[in-house]
Design a protein around this motif. Sequence first.
Motif, PDB file in Angstrom:
ATOM      1  N   GLU A 123       7.854 -24.127  31.318  1.00  0.00           N
ATOM      2  CA  GLU A 123       9.263 -24.249  30.662  1.00  0.00           C
ATOM      3  C   GLU A 123       9.769 -25.589  30.985  1.00  0.00           C
ATOM      4  OE1 GLU A 123      13.628 -22.434  31.166  1.00  0.00           O
ATOM      5  OE2 GLU A 123      11.758 -21.149  31.165  1.00  0.00           O
ATOM      6  N   LEU A 124       9.677 -26.183  32.413  1.00  0.00           N
ATOM      7  CA  LEU A 124      10.437 -27.210  32.640  1.00  0.00           C
ATOM      8  C   LEU A 124       9.474 -28.495  31.952  1.00  0.00           C
ATOM      9  CD1 LEU A 124      10.980 -26.507  36.381  1.00  0.00           C
ATOM     10  CD2 LEU A 124      12.800 -26.548  34.516  1.00  0.00           C
ATOM     11  N   ALA A 125       8.190 -28.397  32.192  1.00  0.00           N
ATOM     12  CA  ALA A 125       7.375 -29.298  31.493  1.00  0.00           C
ATOM     13  C   ALA A 125       7.507 -29.719  30.095  1.00  0.00           C
ATOM     14  CB  ALA A 125       5.834 -29.130  31.803  1.00  0.00           C
ATOM     15  N   GLU A 126       7.934 -28.535  29.219  1.00  0.00           N
ATOM     16  CA  GLU A 126       8.046 -28.716  27.969  1.00  0.00           C
ATOM     17  C   GLU A 126       9.185 -29.640  27.567  1.00  0.00           C
ATOM     18  OE1 GLU A 126       8.663 -24.987  26.391  1.00  0.00           O
ATOM     19  OE2 GLU A 126       6.303 -24.257  26.478  1.00  0.00           O
ATOM     20  N   THR A 127       9.986 -29.821  28.389  1.00  0.00           N
ATOM     21  CA  THR A 127      11.245 -30.720  28.130  1.00  0.00           C
ATOM     22  C   THR A 127      11.298 -32.182  28.691  1.00  0.00           C
ATOM     23  OG1 THR A 127      12.663 -29.714  30.077  1.00  0.00           O
ATOM     24  CG2 THR A 127      12.550 -28.548  27.865  1.00  0.00           C
ATOM     25  N   ASP A 128      10.221 -32.337  29.566  1.00  0.00           N
ATOM     26  CA  ASP A 128       9.985 -33.626  30.203  1.00  0.00           C
ATOM     27  C   ASP A 128       8.845 -33.941  30.378  1.00  0.00           C
ATOM     28  OD1 ASP A 128      10.242 -35.679  32.080  1.00  0.00           O
ATOM     29  OD2 ASP A 128      11.914 -34.720  33.309  1.00  0.00           O
ATOM     30  N   GLU A 129       8.347 -35.228  29.916  1.00  0.00           N
ATOM     31  CA  GLU A 129       7.177 -35.662  29.558  1.00  0.00           C
ATOM     32  C   GLU A 129       6.547 -36.181  31.008  1.00  0.00           C
ATOM     33  OE1 GLU A 129       8.103 -40.094  28.334  1.00  0.00           O
ATOM     34  OE2 GLU A 129       7.171 -38.722  26.870  1.00  0.00           O
ATOM     35  N   ARG A 130       7.492 -36.348  32.079  1.00  0.00           N
ATOM     36  CA  ARG A 130       7.100 -36.907  33.344  1.00  0.00           C
ATOM     37  C   ARG A 130       6.523 -35.509  34.472  1.00  0.00           C
ATOM     38  NH1 ARG A 130      12.907 -38.896  35.219  1.00  0.00           N
ATOM     39  NH2 ARG A 130      13.252 -37.238  34.190  1.00  0.00           N
ATOM     40  N   LEU A 131       6.567 -34.333  34.013  1.00  0.00           N
ATOM     41  CA  LEU A 131       6.158 -33.124  34.629  1.00  0.00           C
ATOM     42  C   LEU A 131       4.774 -32.518  33.715  1.00  0.00           C
ATOM     43  CD1 LEU A 131       9.603 -31.176  34.644  1.00  0.00           C
ATOM     44  CD2 LEU A 131       8.819 -32.790  36.264  1.00  0.00           C
ATOM     45  N   HIS A 132       4.117 -32.123  34.863  1.00  0.00           N
ATOM     46  CA  HIS A 132       2.645 -31.505  34.389  1.00  0.00           C
ATOM     47  C   HIS A 132       2.493 -30.441  35.286  1.00  0.00           C
ATOM     48  CE1 HIS A 132       2.149 -35.650  32.764  1.00  0.00           C
ATOM     49  NE2 HIS A 132       2.827 -36.201  33.858  1.00  0.00           N
ATOM     50  N   VAL A 133       1.751 -29.386  34.791  1.00  0.00           N
ATOM     51  CA  VAL A 133       1.337 -27.968  35.437  1.00  0.00           C
ATOM     52  C   VAL A 133      -0.200 -28.050  35.696  1.00  0.00           C
ATOM     53  CG1 VAL A 133       1.801 -25.718  35.629  1.00  0.00           C
ATOM     54  CG2 VAL A 133       3.556 -27.390  34.603  1.00  0.00           C
ATOM     55  N   LEU A 134      -0.581 -27.658  36.704  1.00  0.00           N
ATOM     56  CA  LEU A 134      -1.850 -27.158  36.916  1.00  0.00           C
ATOM     57  C   LEU A 134      -1.689 -25.762  37.492  1.00  0.00           C
ATOM     58  CD1 LEU A 134      -4.993 -27.784  37.152  1.00  0.00           C
ATOM     59  CD2 LEU A 134      -4.716 -28.855  39.302  1.00  0.00           C
ATOM     60  N   HIS A 135      -2.541 -24.939  36.577  1.00  0.00           N
ATOM     61  CA  HIS A 135      -2.804 -23.566  36.655  1.00  0.00           C
ATOM     62  C   HIS A 135      -3.794 -23.136  37.577  1.00  0.00           C
ATOM     63  CE1 HIS A 135       1.012 -22.287  34.838  1.00  0.00           C
ATOM     64  NE2 HIS A 135       0.761 -23.234  33.831  1.00  0.00           N
ATOM     65  N   ARG A 136      -4.005 -22.485  38.555  1.00  0.00           N
ATOM     66  CA  ARG A 136      -5.145 -21.997  39.503  1.00  0.00           C
ATOM     67  C   ARG A 136      -5.248 -20.579  39.380  1.00  0.00           C
ATOM     68  NH1 ARG A 136      -7.165 -24.567  44.285  1.00  0.00           N
ATOM     69  NH2 ARG A 136      -5.386 -23.387  45.415  1.00  0.00           N
ATOM     70  N   GLU A 137      -6.147 -20.000  39.502  1.00  0.00           N
ATOM     71  CA  GLU A 137      -6.493 -18.691  39.213  1.00  0.00           C
ATOM     72  C   GLU A 137      -6.019 -17.621  40.424  1.00  0.00           C
ATOM     73  OE1 GLU A 137     -10.490 -17.819  38.487  1.00  0.00           O
ATOM     74  OE2 GLU A 137     -10.531 -18.736  36.414  1.00  0.00           O
ATOM     75  N   ALA A 138      -5.910 -18.131  41.672  1.00  0.00           N
ATOM     76  CA  ALA A 138      -5.446 -17.383  42.696  1.00  0.00           C
ATOM     77  C   ALA A 138      -4.883 -18.176  43.775  1.00  0.00           C
ATOM     78  CB  ALA A 138      -6.577 -16.270  43.278  1.00  0.00           C
ATOM     79  N   LYS A 139      -4.337 -17.572  44.819  1.00  0.00           N
ATOM     80  CA  LYS A 139      -4.091 -18.361  45.908  1.00  0.00           C
ATOM     81  C   LYS A 139      -5.210 -18.622  46.898  1.00  0.00           C
ATOM     82  CE  LYS A 139      -0.562 -18.220  49.730  1.00  0.00           C
ATOM     83  NZ  LYS A 139       0.203 -17.132  50.588  1.00  0.00           N
ATOM     84  N   ALA A 140      -5.345 -19.874  47.077  1.00  0.00           N
ATOM     85  CA  ALA A 140      -6.709 -20.282  47.709  1.00  0.00           C
ATOM     86  C   ALA A 140      -6.392 -21.105  48.850  1.00  0.00           C
ATOM     87  CB  ALA A 140      -7.706 -20.752  47.010  1.00  0.00           C
ATOM     88  N   GLY A 141      -5.000 -21.419  49.426  1.00  0.00           N
ATOM     89  CA  GLY A 141      -4.545 -22.226  50.504  1.00  0.00           C
ATOM     90  C   GLY A 141      -4.079 -23.428  50.101  1.00  0.00           C
ATOM     91  N   LEU A 142      -3.161 -23.892  51.032  1.00  0.00           N
ATOM     92  CA  LEU A 142      -2.446 -25.083  50.693  1.00  0.00           C
ATOM     93  C   LEU A 142      -3.464 -26.386  50.708  1.00  0.00           C
ATOM     94  CD1 LEU A 142       0.488 -26.615  50.626  1.00  0.00           C
ATOM     95  CD2 LEU A 142       0.156 -27.137  53.051  1.00  0.00           C
ATOM     96  N   GLY A 143      -4.437 -26.343  51.344  1.00  0.00           N
ATOM     97  CA  GLY A 143      -5.137 -27.675  51.255  1.00  0.00           C
ATOM     98  C   GLY A 143      -6.061 -27.611  49.899  1.00  0.00           C
TER      99      GLY A 143
END
Length: 267
Positions: A61-81
């Motif tokens: 939702e935030l990325a739709e209104t600001d071209e500086r924002l991007h989103v990478l979706h991952r399938e599951a929690k796999a750790g910070l690293g």
Amino acid sequence: MTNPRRSSSAPPSSVLVVIPTFNERDNLRAVVRRLTAAVPAAHVLIVDDNSPDGTGALADELAETDERLHVLHREAKAGLGAAYVAGFDWALRRGYEAVVEMDADGSHAPEQLATMLETLSARGAGTVLGSRYVPGGRVLNWPWYRSLLSRGGNLYSKWALGVGINDLTGGFRVYRSEVLRGLDMHTVASQGYCFQVDLAMRAVEAGSSVVEVPITFVERESGESKMTGAIVREALFRVTKWGLRRRGGRLLALARRTIVPRRHPRR
């Protein structure tokens, strides 16, 4: 501070801030608003590990209104690293010149990022670490046992690894892209806060100029800390292992330099 080799002193023309998220819906909007106001030229990549609370949907939702924002979706929690490595790969494929690590929970003040980026250029650094444990750095609102664990862990890591860095576990950092390309990130097996120790150590071993900048770290106001006993145990085990390896390597190199080959008499 470690400074074995200077990097380019040119300021990065493109900056990407990588923010991993898992159940950070209550914090994300405010962090992004502060970040884009503090460093308007920077782009932001939100790496969401399929948060059950809808953080990923909010990020879209935030990325739709600001071209500086991007989103990478991952399938599951796999750790910070793993989340950071995915974000770094995304940044390097798109040619960003500097990549920033930053938490989504408000612990890292976006307003301090400008100083870190200026230091990257002014000091000719390859890596800038936001440090709680150099003069001017501080931690707010932590209970005494959390402060003791963090300070003790950093002191032990600094001693065990033999590196001149005071805050090895901090997660507010700037890397030049050429540094990240030389770190062989895909062989980093450690997760949690140990990931930060691993990456800092690799930067030192690769000859990157590492500079610490004082920051004020503030305990999150909402949500739950990702720190667990398993993360602490992993860090202790891995740091001890790395320390023994590094010290063993230095002793072997010293032995090779001091052993004089036996000369055989001429016949």
